[in-house]
Design a protein around this motif. Structure first.
Motif, PDB file in Angstrom:
ATOM      1  N   VAL A 124      44.192  40.181  83.853  1.00 22.99           N
ATOM      2  CA  VAL A 124      43.411  41.273  84.449  1.00 22.99           C
ATOM      3  C   VAL A 124      42.143  41.421  83.607  1.00 22.99           C
ATOM      4  N   PRO A 125      41.049  40.737  83.966  1.00 24.60           N
ATOM      5  CA  PRO A 125      39.843  40.857  83.137  1.00 24.60           C
ATOM      6  C   PRO A 125      39.235  42.256  83.264  1.00 24.60           C
ATOM      7  N   ILE A 126      38.901  42.886  82.103  1.00 22.65           N
ATOM      8  CA  ILE A 126      38.236  44.209  82.134  1.00 22.65           C
ATOM      9  C   ILE A 126      37.055  44.180  81.164  1.00 22.65           C
ATOM     10  N   ALA A 169      48.093  35.508  91.281  1.00 21.29           N
ATOM     11  CA  ALA A 169      47.543  34.634  90.238  1.00 21.29           C
ATOM     12  C   ALA A 169      46.748  35.457  89.222  1.00 21.29           C
ATOM     13  N   TYR A 170      45.874  36.325  89.724  1.00 20.03           N
ATOM     14  CA  TYR A 170      45.107  37.192  88.812  1.00 20.03           C
ATOM     15  C   TYR A 170      44.749  38.475  89.556  1.00 20.03           C
ATOM     16  N   ILE A 171      44.281  39.473  88.792  1.00 23.14           N
ATOM     17  CA  ILE A 171      43.900  40.762  89.392  1.00 23.14           C
ATOM     18  C   ILE A 171      42.449  41.038  89.003  1.00 23.14           C
ATOM     19  N   GLU A 172      41.627  41.338  90.015  1.00 26.92           N
ATOM     20  CA  GLU A 172      40.209  41.623  89.763  1.00 26.92           C
ATOM     21  C   GLU A 172      39.985  43.117  89.955  1.00 26.92           C
ATOM     22  N   LYS A 226      33.597  37.585  84.744  1.00 23.61           N
ATOM     23  CA  LYS A 226      34.931  38.202  84.768  1.00 23.61           C
ATOM     24  C   LYS A 226      35.374  38.574  86.176  1.00 23.61           C
ATOM     25  N   LYS A 227      34.420  38.621  87.108  1.00 19.50           N
ATOM     26  CA  LYS A 227      34.781  39.095  88.446  1.00 19.50           C
ATOM     27  C   LYS A 227      33.793  38.578  89.464  1.00 19.50           C
ATOM     28  N   ASP A 228      34.160  38.721  90.729  1.00 17.81           N
ATOM     29  CA  ASP A 228      33.236  38.481  91.823  1.00 17.81           C
ATOM     30  C   ASP A 228      32.696  37.048  91.835  1.00 17.81           C
ATOM     31  N   GLY A 283      31.725  30.287  89.115  1.00 16.61           N
ATOM     32  CA  GLY A 283      31.430  29.820  87.763  1.00 16.61           C
ATOM     33  C   GLY A 283      32.644  29.486  86.928  1.00 16.61           C
ATOM     34  N   VAL A 284      33.831  29.977  87.323  1.00 13.12           N
ATOM     35  CA  VAL A 284      35.031  29.708  86.510  1.00 13.12           C
ATOM     36  C   VAL A 284      36.071  28.921  87.315  1.00 13.12           C
TER      37      VAL A 284
END
Length: 1584
Positions: A430-432, A514-517, A562-564, A570-571
């Motif tokens: 969970v990137p913050i 898989a991940y949380i944005e 980290k998001k969007d 890009g990642v």
């Protein structure tokens, strides 16, 4: 409205004469406002310039080509909206001209130019110089032309006509005031663009000479300043003129006028404040926008919303849209089964291939991470997370657990490793953002996200960990609202190499998360969008197909990784395609805005990922670099291409860089949302292919949710570019944004919903919200679902154009829904920025949001002001933004605020945090340095003003109606005042026989004979020690000496008035009885304050003059003060009457003691200044004093064995009776505590009650407030000192106002711990005509409380509601009615009695009514009007006195002593003080209560009206920077709770609002000080 566009100066003379005649008729009341407007319109009709109506035809949607291509309009037919009333004639010329993206700036300038012609001056707010630095301005005070009295009529008009010619016009004065002003008010400014008025050659001396003449003239013949709040003229009631000092009741008109300054309402001529108010009125006089489709009727029950459909509203006319399909998602044989698998593949086969290059702060490459390194480090991290954090039996992390990723924007390498490490370990990242302080904007909401995702572990880098805020003992601080976290550092040196036999588990992509944005909603709450493994993979595949990504390409990414889009391209997608990403951090962009362009040039990048902001910055800085080549770019992805205004950035960037090899077809705007991920993206075009289309839409159509081609008015056009086609494998619909998801028509704007395998799956942990967003099934017009596939709401508003191109015109979170029309926050920002922003505000730092006030959304714009912008510039800019938005968007702004640079809450990457800004605005912590509120312009849904209906029904019918309805007449009475004739009983009760002594003088003599040593009075000082006492005999002897002195030194005749000027004490009491013994009439007057003679001595002088006193009794010290030099500055000290000091008296006794021939003779005069600024003296007869004392004695059961503590001012009303008279009559001992002693010793009163075990005490509200505020926190300390209030049986507040329920309750609660019974506190009520009507004694039930509907009170009705009902007002009974007193509730207009629970004026009949007003010439009319009233019907023989107070009587279920049902009297307020606004009656205290609740720093407030504008004065207890926070909050609360628009908000220092000795606000004095500009306000805001 009729004269819009008419040049009045150019009209023929006869028309002008007819207009002047009309004005005269209106001002003298010979014609109604409506009739006046009708006739005026008829007169002016032939002279109004005609405008031609354009016939709206059907037009096709014109899609114009982008720059550099041929236009190819598409034939999708749409109808155009009807013409606007803000039409501007479009200049001729080529049609293509309208597709330029800089068209908007021109539109704004055109709109402003139109307003410039009106030359309307807005009054500029007034700031105190200490609070805000200002540019020096020339001193110039224009005269007050705001109002002149109507009496002189036609003579004035003739003068005005000649004078107007010589002066040119009043505009000269207004314009003069715009250029300069004096110290406390800064110069106002015209709205005209940068234009200053032409100097007209008049110099200042001439100006001042003319000021006086102007005060008496009518300029341009306009009538009284208009009532902009209603069409009902406001009546001032019987208040008379209010001067700078108190006015005098009973003075002849001519006399009181001469002492006042000769202008309207006694305001000094050249008052700056009223000039500004005049400017404000002029502004508000301008024609308003016609009322909107909703208006409210103020019904007795509720405000009812009545929708009125506007026939001109454009409606969608197309067919229902058909879902749009993206191209099928291609199946490629070598696509990996999961994203981790592609990383494993590249890590093994292409280990040396670069994956990521990061830049240092200067923009140089810092390090490059290869695919091999990325793979091996991610493996190590995955192994460490699963095996090394806990024990084997109890691991800290299990697959499926959520983990926070906290990495700074400058460190993408560590983030990549952490993200892929988590994917390999099958934990959910969970990137913050990195929290920088405890109070970060929105950090509490991030805490909500962490909580909803159940996160207890955070991964971070060593450098980042060191930078986090720490507690003194080195631990990381607990961030507000965050769960407790364990921090794990992921630098390589801390990771463990996996053992030989360990392999990560890489399953085929499935529906597990898989991940949380994270995503922030419009309200600021942060939610986590869960993306499943299969969605992540499918999205990467769809992006690869749409963008045509190839292995080994180079991509420059400026976005947040980290998001969007930054994360997706890009990642994730980059790793899938083995792309080399160059990450440009935000810090580098700030230092070198061109860095990303240089990176593209140096590394020959094929793709760049940017936002409009980056295009703008690069363009600004491009001159620094000559040799840049962008020909390598095949795709420039504009991540916020969905912002309608992105088209101008794209065009401008292309303009600059086309010469550097940039090809037009590479610009690819796209639309995305956290929930649906990428919605649409423009595919990179082939060389030479036609460029995609643009739509030029009518803003008016958009506000109604309809697509209309803008044809007639280029100033309200919106040019939008497409965002390409729908993503591969997706299905798109447009549905209505609110209500059920019904499919839109083809020419209708709606929310885009998407069905795709490549979107988010849910809001993690929030199943309720998830359903409404991720599981939407669109329905057709019949309401049946179009299928069973679910769609996801994207939050994007748009439509599908020709060729299935997607157009986005805004976002739901930026949607402002005002009066049923939609406006887009981005559009408003663009308009504001087009008003020459560079000088005043920062370009990227504007927040637009709406607040809900009074049943509608209201638009607020907050911007950061540049430090070098002057007051003038800022105000100029603000007023022009108002006009631009009004012209272009046809919507009024509610509030425009400018804050100092760098004070708005920011998001981590530098944007403005809108929801946090809104929160600060509503909480009052924004601290603006400039503010402009425009409620008059944009609040168009106020209820219609109430028209007072003539009472067609007579009072008799009303009474009969009440009886038929079963309602009793609203009257109540105290117990019978039985005569106690038994001498023995009277001796027992220590009361002299009534039949023998009717006079106080006899009573004192009798006490001196029968009980000479009984102590009647004891005076305490600040330490609580008895300074002096008086027994019956001592008091009698001292009174005799004073009588002798009067007869000897004063040469006094019987019946002369004598002023007693003493500090509170026993001397005052002795002097009072000395006057009675001498046959004089005492007049007690509060002595002047030695430190403030200028303010207090004129009132003393006025009472002495008005009462025609022939002598003054006082102390030596006060005698010196009266004759001092300081006193001579305020009054004429040579004309005082004889002054006798009573400090050293002769030992002579008077030859005889005077006995009045009848009890109807005057005993004393009671003078008091009312809250409306009136000085009134009433005559109290001997019979009235005796009756009042007998009533109080019976009610409070006072005997000679009793002790009563009195902490009141002893100069008028019931306070004087209790202090000086009651003890002599009843024989009880009075302990006297002067209220001013409490200022030096707060606990004095309470400790006296405790020490002497007092049962009964009397105080004022000011004393109670002092104790509540000053001692509220010290109850424990007082308890420790042994203070005990359990002895107090009754604590009565003596007042002439509505009981202050909240204060009484706070007092009871605070001192409950000291033993004070909650039943003890009650209130008394008196008025000028009867000093004590109610007094809560020992007998009778406890005072009851009822809740009244405030809306009904405004209509002069009483409707009882439940406690806690909205708009309810608690009212407490004013105490039990005294024995011998009768009250009845009467309609003040018809003079007929009213029914139970009806609001009316309180009339009183009692033996202790005052005999009349004391007037110089004995004007009987005043007296008869108030003291000898008869009912017009019902009981015509009884004489009543009018109290001037509104109230009602209600029969309760409680029983009184006699066993009958108890009638409670509720006082609502003084009739003279009420404000008549919009045809309704308001009580100032109700508005003030709301205002004081609006912000924690408002210590006290007061309201009054001036020219029908509501003025609110608020005392600021906080720091001066909070002053401007109060303006919107005060405006909001008064609008919400009272349906009134505040005209002026004045913020002042604590203690400025004048308060009299009873603790009542002197609102009229305050008004006069404000208008004379004597308040030294911190800030004055004039609401538009």
């Amino acid at each position: 409205m009729a004269d819009r566009g008419v040049d009045l100066a150019a009209l023929p003379k006869e028309v002008k004469d007819q207009l002047a005649e009309l004005e005269l008729e209106l001002s003298e009341g010979d014609i109604t406002q409506k009739g006046y407007e009708k006739k005026r319109a008829k007169l002016l009709a032939p002279y109004i310039p005609q405008t031609q109506n354009v016939d709206p035809g059907l037009q096709t949607i014109q899609l114009a080509p982008g720059p550099g291509a041929d236009s190819s309009p598409s034939p999708d037919a749409m109808s155009s909206s009807s013409t606007r009333h803000h039409r501007l004639h479009r200049s001729g010329g080529a049609r293509d001209d309208r597709y330029r993206s800089d068209i908007h700036t021109e539109a704004v300038q055109a709109a402003l130019a139109k307003h410039k012609e009106q030359k309307m001056a807005l009054p500029m707010p007034t700031k105190r110089r200490s609070a805000f630095v200002q540019s020096p301005v020339e001193n110039c005070t224009p005269p007050d032309t705001s109002s002149a009295s109507e009496d002189e009529g036609s003579l004035r008009r003739r003068q005005a006509a000649t004078l107007a010619q010589s002066l040119q016009s009043s505009e000269f004065w207004i314009n003069r005031s715009l250029q300069g002003s004096s110290t406390s008010s800064s110069a106002s400014s015209t709205l005209s663009h940068g234009e200053s008025s032409k100097s007209q050659g008049h110099n200042h001396t001439q100006g001042n000479a003319l000021a006086d003449v102007l005060a008496h003239t009518r300029i341009d013949g306009s009538n009284v300043p208009p009532d902009i709040t209603s069409s009902v003229p406001q009546e001032r009631g019987p208040r008379g003129e209010t001067g700078t000092g108190p006015a005098v009741k009973g003075m002849s008109r001519g006399q009181s006028r001469s002492s006042m300054m000769d202008t309207a309402d006694g305001v000094p001529v050249n008052s700056r404040v009223s000039t500004k108010i005049q400017q404000l009125l002029n502004t508000l006089k301008r024609p308003k926008r016609p009322p909107l489709s909703e208006f409210f009727l103020d019904d007795a029950e509720e405000i009812v919303e009545v929708p009125r459909p506007d026939p001109n509203t454009p409606r969608p006319e197309g067919r229902q849209m058909v879902p749009v399909k993206g191209e099928p998602l291609g199946v490629v044989s070598n696509w990996p089964p999961a994203l981790q698998a592609s990383l494993a593949r590249w890590g093994a086969t292409q280990a040396k291939s670069p994956a990521l290059t990061t830049l240092d702060i200067t923009g140089k490459p810092l390090y490059t991470l290869t695919y091999g390194k990325l793979w091996s480090r991610s493996l190590k991290l995955a192994y460490t997370l699963l095996n090394k954090l806990g024990t084997k039996s109890e691991p800290v992390l299990r697959p499926g657990d959520r983990v926070a990723l906290v990495y700074p924007n400058s460190d993408p390498g560590m983030f990549w490793v952490a993200f892929y490490g988590c994917l390999l370990a099958e934990v959910i990242p969970v990137p913050i953002e990195v929290p920088l302080s405890r109070k970060d904007a929105g950090s509490q909401q991030i805490g909500f996200l962490l909580g909803s995702c159940g996160i207890s572990l955070a991964l971070t880098s060593e450098i980042c960990l060191k930078g986090l805020p720490k507690t003194p003992n080195g631990e990381i601080v607990q961030f507000k609202g965050w769960p407790r976290l364990r921090w794990v550092v992921t630098d390589t040196k801390y990771l463990t190499k996996p053992s030989k036999d360990w392999q990560p588990h890489i399953p085929t992509a499935n529906t597990d998360t898989a991940y949380i944005e994270y995503k922030a909603s419009k309200e600021g709450t942060v939610m986590g969008v869960a993306v499943s493994k299969v969605s992540m993979l499918t999205h990467c595949q769809a992006l690869t197909q749409a963008c045509n990504y190839c292995e080994g390409e180079t991509l420059v990414n400026v976005l947040d990784f980290k998001k969007d889009m930054g994360l997706w391209h890009g990642v994730l997608t980059s790793v899938m395609n083995r792309i080399h990403t160059i990450s440009v951090p935000y810090a580098v962009m700030k230092a070198c805005p061109l860095s990303w362009v240089q990176r593209v040039h140096v590394s020959k990048a094929r793709v760049a990922l940017v936002k409009c902001r980056d295009l703008h910055w690069a363009m600004m800085a491009h001159r620094e670099q000559k040799d840049i080549n962008l020909s390598s770019l095949r795709m420039l992805i504009v991540a916020d291409g969905a912002n309608p205004w992105s088209v101008s950035s794209c065009d401008a960037f292309l303009n600059v860089f086309q010469s550097h090899g940039l090809k037009p077809e590479v610009i690819c705007p796209c639309a995305s949302s956290p929930e649906a991920m990428t919605v649409a993206i423009r595919r990179p075009g082939a060389r030479g292919a036609p460029l995609p289309a643009r739509a030029v839409l009518s803003m008016g159509g958009l506000s109604h949710g309809v697509i209309r081609v803008n044809t007639e008015d280029k100033n309200s056009a919106l040019t939008v570019q497409d965002v390409g086609h729908v993503m591969p494998g997706a299905l798109m619909c447009i549905v209505k944004p609110d209500g059920s998801p019904m499919l839109c028509k083809t020419d209708e704007i709606g929310e885009i919903v998407l069905n795709s395998r490549a979107g988010g799956t849910m809001y993690y942990g929030l199943s309720g919200v998830t359903k409404n967003t991720f599981e939407v099934i669109p329905v057709n017009s019949g309401g049946t679902p179009i299928g069973d596939v679910t769609f996801t709401r994207t939050g994007l508003l748009g439509f599908v154009g020709p060729g299935s191109l997607v157009f986005v015109v805004g976002k739901t979170e930026g949607l402002l829904l005002v009066s049923g029309r939609r406006h887009n926050a981005d559009d408003l920002v663009a308009t504001a920025l087009a008003v020459e922003p560079v000088k005043t505000v920062y370009r990227g730092r504007i927040a637009v949001f709406s607040v809900n006030v009074f049943y509608d959304e209201r638009i607020v714009i907050v911007a950061e002001q540049r430090p070098d912008a002057s007051e003038e510039d800022s105000f100029q800019w603000m007023s022009r933004v108002l006009q631009a938005i009004d012209s272009i968007h046809q919507v009024g702004l509610y509030c425009l605020a400018l804050v100092p640079a760098n004070t708005l809450p920011k998001t981590p990457l530098g944007g403005i945090h809108v929801s946090e800004t809104k929160h600060c605005f509503l909480e009052g912590s924004l601290h603006p340095c400039n503010i402009l509120m425009c409620p008059h312009t944009c609040v168009t849904n106020l209820p219609k003003p109430r028209q007072k209906q003539p009472v067609g029904v007579g009072p008799a019918s009303i009474m009969v109606g009440n009886l038929v309805a079963g309602k009793r007449i609203a009257q109540a009475a105290g117990r019978e005042l039985a005569l106690i004739e038994d001498q023995e009983l009277s001796r027992k009760l220590c009361m002299w026989p009534v039949t023998m002594h009717q006079f106080l003088s006899e009573a004192l003599q009798w006490r001196a004979q029968t009980d000479p040593d009984h102590v009647l009075f004891m005076l305490l000082n600040a330490k609580g020690a008895a300074v002096s006492t008086a027994t019956s005999l001592q008091l009698h002897k001292r009174a005799e000496k004073i009588t002798a002195s009067l007869q000897e030194r004063g040469g006094i005749n019987t019946g002369d008035n004598v002023v007693l000027l003493y500090p509170p004490g026993i001397d005052l009491i002795a002097a009072f009885y000395g006057c009675l013994y001498a046959g004089c009439i005492p007049v007690t007057v509060r002595p002047p304050h030695p430190q403030n003679l200028a303010a207090t001595l004129p009132t003393v002088r006025m009472i002495i003059d008005v009462s025609k006193a022939s002598c003054i009794l006082t102390t030596q010290a006060l005698m010196k003060t009266l004759r001092s030099k300081e006193a001579a500055l305020s009054v004429n000290v040579k004309t005082w009457p004889t002054i006798i000091d009573t400090d050293d008296l002769s030992r002579k006794r008077p030859p005889h003691i005077y006995k009045p021939p009848t009890a109807e003779m005057l005993a004393y005069l009671d003078f008091s200044v009312s809250t409306t600024g009136m000085l009134t003296g009433v005559k109290i007869s001997h019979a009235a004093v005796s009756a009042l004392c007998r009533s109080i004695k019976l009610q409070c059961e006072l005997y000679s064995s009793r002790q009563v503590a009195i902490c009141l001012d002893p100069y008028c009303g019931l306070g004087f009776v209790l202090w000086c008279i009651s003890s002599v009559y009843s024989g009880h001992q009075s302990i006297l505590i002067p209220p001013m002693e409490l200022e030096s010793s707060l606990p004095l009163w309470l400790s006296t009650l405790s020490q002497y075990k007092i049962r009964d005490t009397f105080c004022s509200y000011s004393v109670m407030e002092l104790c509540t505020k000053g001692l509220g926190t010290q109850t424990e300390a007082l308890k420790a000192r042994g203070l005990n209030l359990s002895c107090v049986r009754s604590c009565v507040v003596v007042a002439e106002e509505r009981p202050r329920l909240t204060l009484s309750q706070s007092f009871s609660k605070l001192f409950k711990d000291l033993g004070l019974s909650p039943r003890a506190v009650s209130t008394a009520f008196g008025s000028r005509v009867n000093l004590a009507i109610c007094l809560q004694g020992t007998a009778g039930p406890d005072p009851s409380t009822v809740y009244v509907d405030m809306k009904s009170l405004r209509h002069d009705r009483v409707r009882l509601v439940e406690r806690g009902a909205p708009q309810s007002l608690p009212l407490m009974e004013s105490g039990t009615i005294l024995p011998g007193v009768r009250v009845i509730i009467v309609n003040p207009e018809t003079k007929g009695p009213l029914g139970d629970s009806h609001l009316g004026e309180i009339w009183v009949n009692s033996p202790h009514n005052a005999s009349g007003y004391y007037t110089i010439y004995g004007e009987e009319s005043l007296q008869a009007a108030h003291f000898n009233m008869r009912l017009s019907f019902g009981e015509p023989h009884t004489l009543w006195a009018r109290t001037g107070y509104l109230g009602f009587v209600r029969r309760t279920e409680l029983l009184d002593a006699a066993g009958d049902r108890h009638d409670a009297l509720f006082v609502v307020g003084l009739l003279d003080e009420t404000l008549e606004l919009r045809g309704l009656r308001y009580h100032p205290i109700d508005i003030e209560t709301s205002v004081s609740r609006a912000h924690r720093s408002i210590a006290e407030s007061a309201v009054f009206t001036w020219t029908n504008l509501l003025v609110v004065v608020a005392e600021l207890s906080g720091s001066e920077q909070e002053a401007l926070d109060l303006v919107p909050l005060v405006t909001n609360v008064v609008l919400e709770e009272h349906h009134l628009i505040v005209g002026v908000v004045v913020v002042v220092d604590p203690g400025v609002i004048p308060i009299n000795s009873r603790g009542e606000k002197q609102r009229m004095h305050l008004r006069d000080s404000f208008l004379a500009d004597q308040l030294d306000p911190i800030y004055v805001a004039y609401n538009m």
